[in-house]
Design an enzyme around this catalytic site. Structure first.
Site, PDB file in Angstrom:
ATOM      1  N   LYS A   1      -1.555 -32.649 -46.035  1.00  0.00           N
ATOM      2  CA  LYS A   1      -0.252 -33.319 -46.135  1.00  0.00           C
ATOM      3  C   LYS A   1      -0.385 -34.595 -46.970  1.00  0.00           C
ATOM      4  O   LYS A   1       0.425 -34.864 -47.853  1.00  0.00           O
ATOM      5  CB  LYS A   1       0.295 -33.658 -44.743  1.00  0.00           C
ATOM      6  CG  LYS A   1       0.862 -32.447 -44.024  1.00  0.00           C
ATOM      7  CD  LYS A   1       1.116 -32.689 -42.541  1.00  0.00           C
ATOM      8  CE  LYS A   1       1.549 -31.386 -41.875  1.00  0.00           C
ATOM      9  NZ  LYS A   1       1.640 -31.465 -40.419  1.00  0.00           N
TER      10      LYS A   1
ATOM     11  N   GLN B   1       1.325 -35.669 -35.700  1.00  0.00           N
ATOM     12  CA  GLN B   1       0.725 -34.332 -35.704  1.00  0.00           C
ATOM     13  C   GLN B   1       0.595 -33.804 -34.275  1.00  0.00           C
ATOM     14  O   GLN B   1       0.025 -34.474 -33.415  1.00  0.00           O
ATOM     15  CB  GLN B   1      -0.651 -34.400 -36.397  1.00  0.00           C
ATOM     16  CG  GLN B   1      -1.324 -33.064 -36.578  1.00  0.00           C
ATOM     17  CD  GLN B   1      -0.575 -32.132 -37.534  1.00  0.00           C
ATOM     18  OE1 GLN B   1      -0.086 -32.538 -38.584  1.00  0.00           O
ATOM     19  NE2 GLN B   1      -0.464 -30.878 -37.153  1.00  0.00           N
TER      20      GLN B   1
ATOM     21  N   ASP C   1       9.973 -34.137 -39.227  1.00  0.00           N
ATOM     22  CA  ASP C   1       9.680 -32.845 -38.600  1.00  0.00           C
ATOM     23  C   ASP C   1      10.938 -32.236 -37.981  1.00  0.00           C
ATOM     24  O   ASP C   1      10.959 -31.061 -37.632  1.00  0.00           O
ATOM     25  CB  ASP C   1       8.627 -33.023 -37.488  1.00  0.00           C
ATOM     26  CG  ASP C   1       7.271 -32.455 -37.889  1.00  0.00           C
ATOM     27  OD1 ASP C   1       7.217 -31.657 -38.845  1.00  0.00           O
ATOM     28  OD2 ASP C   1       6.275 -32.799 -37.226  1.00  0.00           O
TER      29      ASP C   1
END
Ligand code: NAD
Length: 297
Positions: free
Chosen positions: A54, A98, A121
């Site tokens: 990422k 994460q 997200d």
């Protein structure tokens, strides 16, 4: 029929190209550089790989990447304090924590402490609610990637029968909402669904997000249907070693489907591309600038 292969790797490169172009323009015209902060708690090897990837791709499209690596025994208070700091940092437009988090941390509490506007997200309950009510939201990256592939292949999805297999908050449920938003007739199937093969046979679009290697076989697929395989499963090869397979049995499904995504090289690469797209979108919204076309739901 031999299915058209939907090349997610190539499409993800196109998305990243569009993002990079828009980022360059933002810098040149407005002096703004989008920034993505990624928070990793602990040393889970798979999470470390994702976070590295990422960060690398964020920098490649010209954005700023901020990585925060915390030890596995980080307290909830310390993690929430970091998120609060990132929420208030004007250089940070997107925040990603994460998952999974170590067991002693409350995932819902942590995710819901992220500012919804920076929740790239799309897991914050505000964004879930906005998506569910058809309002402008931050949309979870994997289903957004699937939607982009489907729109690119079909143009309009209106009136199509879509079956989503899997009801997770990360993939299945938001995928169903997005397909509904594009006027599909949507069925969500799951582990308790009766006669799953029969349900799947009705679908013009099948999205498999189950986490069971090669569960969906060609016999379940309607002739000419479009199959989007979200699954990423590592299985043992008979000759030793491992390989990645999806939730769909590729060979048998490709013999009946009209179009299909491979694993690897289908949905997988779209997820990070959509994370970058979401960060750009969040930056544009934060600065009241027009959003780029084709990168949002
Ligand atoms: P999950 O375990 O949270 O959810 C799986 C869902 O499948 C559940 O809702 C369950 O009801 C359903 N299910 C389980 N067994 C079933 C069965 N026998 N019949 C019908 N439904 C069944 O998983 P998830 O996080 O949604 O991920 C699903 C898959 O997608 C996994 O393989 C995961 O690795 C992959 N994934 C890929 C990406 C990507 O970037 N491509 C991103 C997220 C997840």
């Amino acid at each position: 029929m031999t299915a058209t292969v939907i090349d997610g790797k190539a499409f993800a490169a196109t998305v990243r190209g569009k993002v990079a172009e828009h980022v360059a323009q933002l810098k040149e015209v407005h002096g703004i550089t989008p920034g993505l902060a990624v928070v990793l708690v602990g040393e889970d090897p798979a999470s470390q790989v994702y976070v590295r990837s990422k960060g690398k791709q964020t920098v490649e499209v010209g954005m700023n990447s901020y990585e925060h690596k915390l030890s596995a025994d980080t307290s909830e208070a310390d993690l929430l304090a970091l998120i609060d700091q990132l929420n208030n940092d004007p250089a940070v437009h997107g925040i990603l924590v994460q998952l999974p988090l170590p067991k002693h941390l409350n995932e819902d509490l942590v995710i819901n402490s992220i500012s919804p506007a920076k929740d790239v997200d799309g897991f914050h309950i505000s964004n879930v609610g906005l998506l569910g009510t058809g309002q402008k939201a931050m949309v979870p990256c994997t289903p957004l990637g699937c939607l982009m592939l489907l729109r690119d292949y079909h143009g309009s999805l209106s009136g199509m029968n879509a079956v989503v297999i899997g009801r997770s908050n990360i993939v299945g449920k938001p995928m169903a909402q997005l397909l509904l938003g594009d006027s599909c007739t949507v069925t969500i199937a799951h582990s308790r669904t009766k006669d799953l093969p029969e349900v799947v046979r009705r679908a013009d679009i099948v999205v498999a997000a189950v986490g069971r290697p090669e569960m969906v076989v060609g016999d379940w697929i309607k002739e000419g249907a479009t199959v989007i395989d979200v699954g990423i499963n590592r299985i043992e090869k008979p000759e030793g070693g491992t390989r990645l397979v999806g939730d769909v049995h590729y060979e048998s499904a490709a013999a009946v489907a009209g179009a299909i995504t491979p694993v690897p090289g289908g949905v997988g690469p779209m997820t990070i591309a959509c994370l970058l797209a979401n960060t750009l979108t969040a930056c544009c919204r934060a600065n009241a600038l027009p959003e780029p076309d084709g990168l949002t739901a």
